[in-house]
Design a protein around this motif. Structure first.
Motif, PDB file in Angstrom:
ATOM      1  N   GLY A 145      -5.380  12.793   7.321  1.00 31.32           N
ATOM      2  CA  GLY A 145      -5.878  12.748   5.892  1.00 31.32           C
ATOM      3  C   GLY A 145      -5.052  12.551   4.612  1.00 31.32           C
ATOM      4  O   GLY A 145      -4.799  13.376   4.014  1.00 31.32           O
ATOM      5  N   ALA A 146      -3.955  11.716   4.833  1.00 32.47           N
ATOM      6  CA  ALA A 146      -3.305  10.551   3.729  1.00 32.47           C
ATOM      7  C   ALA A 146      -4.497   9.969   2.747  1.00 32.47           C
ATOM      8  O   ALA A 146      -4.745   8.877   3.877  1.00 32.47           O
ATOM      9  CB  ALA A 146      -1.943   9.993   4.590  1.00 32.47           C
ATOM     10  N   PRO A 147      -3.750  10.134   1.709  1.00 32.04           N
ATOM     11  CA  PRO A 147      -4.847   9.119   1.018  1.00 32.04           C
ATOM     12  C   PRO A 147      -3.995   7.938   1.057  1.00 32.04           C
ATOM     13  O   PRO A 147      -3.281   7.009   1.062  1.00 32.04           O
ATOM     14  CB  PRO A 147      -4.492   9.365  -0.677  1.00 32.04           C
ATOM     15  CG  PRO A 147      -4.309  11.220  -0.339  1.00 32.04           C
ATOM     16  CD  PRO A 147      -3.346  11.068   1.115  1.00 32.04           C
ATOM     17  N   VAL A 148      -5.524   6.648   0.602  1.00 34.78           N
ATOM     18  CA  VAL A 148      -4.710   5.240   1.250  1.00 34.78           C
ATOM     19  C   VAL A 148      -3.708   4.669   0.321  1.00 34.78           C
ATOM     20  O   VAL A 148      -2.343   4.120   0.260  1.00 34.78           O
ATOM     21  CB  VAL A 148      -6.254   4.582   0.491  1.00 34.78           C
ATOM     22  CG1 VAL A 148      -6.042   2.626   0.221  1.00 34.78           C
ATOM     23  CG2 VAL A 148      -7.350   4.727   1.395  1.00 34.78           C
ATOM     24  N   SER A 149      -4.031   5.566  -0.729  1.00 34.12           N
ATOM     25  CA  SER A 149      -2.336   5.150  -1.999  1.00 34.12           C
ATOM     26  C   SER A 149      -1.352   5.693  -1.626  1.00 34.12           C
ATOM     27  O   SER A 149       0.204   4.916  -1.854  1.00 34.12           O
ATOM     28  CB  SER A 149      -2.900   5.684  -3.616  1.00 34.12           C
ATOM     29  OG  SER A 149      -2.342   6.669  -3.175  1.00 34.12           O
ATOM     30  N   ASP A 150      -1.179   7.121  -0.842  1.00 36.60           N
ATOM     31  CA  ASP A 150       0.261   7.564  -0.143  1.00 36.60           C
ATOM     32  C   ASP A 150       0.623   6.709   0.704  1.00 36.60           C
ATOM     33  O   ASP A 150       1.859   7.134   1.516  1.00 36.60           O
ATOM     34  CB  ASP A 150       0.241   8.621  -0.185  1.00 36.60           C
ATOM     35  CG  ASP A 150      -0.083   9.492  -0.776  1.00 36.60           C
ATOM     36  OD1 ASP A 150      -0.012   8.671  -1.915  1.00 36.60           O
ATOM     37  OD2 ASP A 150      -0.984  10.769  -1.120  1.00 36.60           O
ATOM     38  N   MET A 151      -0.292   5.567   1.407  1.00 37.31           N
ATOM     39  CA  MET A 151       0.175   5.326   2.872  1.00 37.31           C
ATOM     40  C   MET A 151       1.268   4.249   2.753  1.00 37.31           C
ATOM     41  O   MET A 151       1.516   3.134   1.860  1.00 37.31           O
ATOM     42  CB  MET A 151      -1.788   4.383   3.196  1.00 37.31           C
ATOM     43  CG  MET A 151      -2.290   5.325   4.327  1.00 37.31           C
ATOM     44  SD  MET A 151      -3.008   4.447   4.829  1.00 37.31           S
ATOM     45  CE  MET A 151      -2.375   3.932   5.734  1.00 37.31           C
ATOM     46  N   GLU A 152       2.642   4.272   3.436  1.00 36.56           N
ATOM     47  CA  GLU A 152       3.627   3.135   3.766  1.00 36.56           C
ATOM     48  C   GLU A 152       3.523   1.663   4.070  1.00 36.56           C
ATOM     49  O   GLU A 152       2.442   2.158   5.495  1.00 36.56           O
ATOM     50  CB  GLU A 152       4.335   3.655   4.572  1.00 36.56           C
ATOM     51  CG  GLU A 152       6.064   3.171   5.150  1.00 36.56           C
ATOM     52  CD  GLU A 152       6.303   3.630   4.208  1.00 36.56           C
ATOM     53  OE1 GLU A 152       7.086   2.166   3.562  1.00 36.56           O
ATOM     54  OE2 GLU A 152       6.566   4.381   2.706  1.00 36.56           O
ATOM     55  N   PRO A 153       3.296   1.067   3.852  1.00 38.23           N
ATOM     56  CA  PRO A 153       3.508  -0.584   4.592  1.00 38.23           C
ATOM     57  C   PRO A 153       3.867  -0.747   5.844  1.00 38.23           C
ATOM     58  O   PRO A 153       4.878  -0.484   6.096  1.00 38.23           O
ATOM     59  CB  PRO A 153       3.365  -1.105   3.296  1.00 38.23           C
ATOM     60  CG  PRO A 153       5.125  -0.632   2.713  1.00 38.23           C
ATOM     61  CD  PRO A 153       4.272   0.754   2.547  1.00 38.23           C
ATOM     62  N   THR A 154       2.683  -1.468   7.021  1.00 34.17           N
ATOM     63  CA  THR A 154       2.956  -1.431   7.844  1.00 34.17           C
ATOM     64  C   THR A 154       4.320  -3.127   7.513  1.00 34.17           C
ATOM     65  O   THR A 154       4.900  -3.400   6.879  1.00 34.17           O
ATOM     66  CB  THR A 154       2.348  -2.488   8.832  1.00 34.17           C
ATOM     67  OG1 THR A 154       1.591  -3.463   8.157  1.00 34.17           O
ATOM     68  CG2 THR A 154       0.707  -1.762   8.648  1.00 34.17           C
ATOM     69  N   LEU A 155       4.639  -2.730   9.454  1.00 36.14           N
ATOM     70  CA  LEU A 155       6.175  -3.461   8.851  1.00 36.14           C
ATOM     71  C   LEU A 155       5.642  -5.157   9.280  1.00 36.14           C
ATOM     72  O   LEU A 155       6.738  -5.871   8.406  1.00 36.14           O
ATOM     73  CB  LEU A 155       6.597  -2.809  10.478  1.00 36.14           C
ATOM     74  CG  LEU A 155       7.868  -4.336  10.677  1.00 36.14           C
ATOM     75  CD1 LEU A 155       9.123  -4.344  10.113  1.00 36.14           C
ATOM     76  CD2 LEU A 155       8.514  -4.397  12.467  1.00 36.14           C
ATOM     77  N   GLN A 156       5.183  -5.202   9.356  1.00 37.42           N
ATOM     78  CA  GLN A 156       3.886  -6.762   9.219  1.00 37.42           C
ATOM     79  C   GLN A 156       3.993  -7.267   7.269  1.00 37.42           C
ATOM     80  O   GLN A 156       4.778  -7.896   7.147  1.00 37.42           O
ATOM     81  CB  GLN A 156       3.185  -6.938   9.890  1.00 37.42           C
ATOM     82  CG  GLN A 156       2.556  -8.724   9.611  1.00 37.42           C
ATOM     83  CD  GLN A 156       0.927  -8.627  10.185  1.00 37.42           C
ATOM     84  OE1 GLN A 156       0.850  -8.098  11.070  1.00 37.42           O
ATOM     85  NE2 GLN A 156       0.427 -10.333  10.076  1.00 37.42           N
ATOM     86  N   GLU A 157       3.491  -6.501   7.330  1.00 35.26           N
ATOM     87  CA  GLU A 157       3.033  -5.867   5.669  1.00 35.26           C
ATOM     88  C   GLU A 157       4.367  -6.105   4.679  1.00 35.26           C
ATOM     89  O   GLU A 157       4.657  -7.151   3.780  1.00 35.26           O
ATOM     90  CB  GLU A 157       2.226  -4.894   4.628  1.00 35.26           C
ATOM     91  CG  GLU A 157       1.209  -5.201   5.782  1.00 35.26           C
ATOM     92  CD  GLU A 157      -0.095  -3.671   4.768  1.00 35.26           C
ATOM     93  OE1 GLU A 157      -1.002  -3.885   4.589  1.00 35.26           O
ATOM     94  OE2 GLU A 157       0.644  -2.574   4.893  1.00 35.26           O
TER      95      GLU A 157
END
Length: 117
Positions: free
Chosen positions: A19-31
């Motif tokens: 349910g998290a909006p895309v803009s609130d997602m934390e970048p992955t370790l690779q990113e």
């Protein structure tokens, strides 16, 4: 909500992950690693090191010869860049010497330790 057969559903800003909006997602370790490499300039240094090592070991000349042989086989006017990329990329990736891969991996690991990631 049913999806239409003729058009895809309208995005609502939610990717469905908890349910998290895309803009609130934390970048992955690779990113995060990629961001650090780019910001520090280390990514360009690694790319230049890779270019040098591939030229030194003859890999670049080998790939050039493969491209020329493929173009001769198919006829120069019947080959596109996309064709070459599709045919040569798997061979190119598989033929990078393990010593070069190990050297780059070591440099990346050293960078990550120094950057405390």
């Amino acid at each position: 909500m049913r999806a239409s057969i003729t058009r895809p559903p309208t995005p609502d800003g939610d990717d469905g992950a908890e349910g998290a909006p895309v803009s609130d997602m934390e970048p992955t370790l690779q990113e995060k690693i990629n961001i650090k490499l780019v910001e520090s300039g280390e990514k360009e240094k690694l790319k230049e090191l890779l270019r040098e090592r591939l030229i030194e070991c003859g890999w670049k000349d080998e790939m050039k010869a493969l491209c020329r042989a493929y173009a001769r086989q198919k006829g120069r006017n019947n080959v596109t860049v996309d064709d070459l990329i599709h045919v040569i990329t798997p061979k190119g990736r598989a033929s990078v010497p393990d010593s070069i891969k190990a050297e780059l991996l070591q440099r990346i690991q050293t960078f990550l330790v120094a950057a405390a990631l």
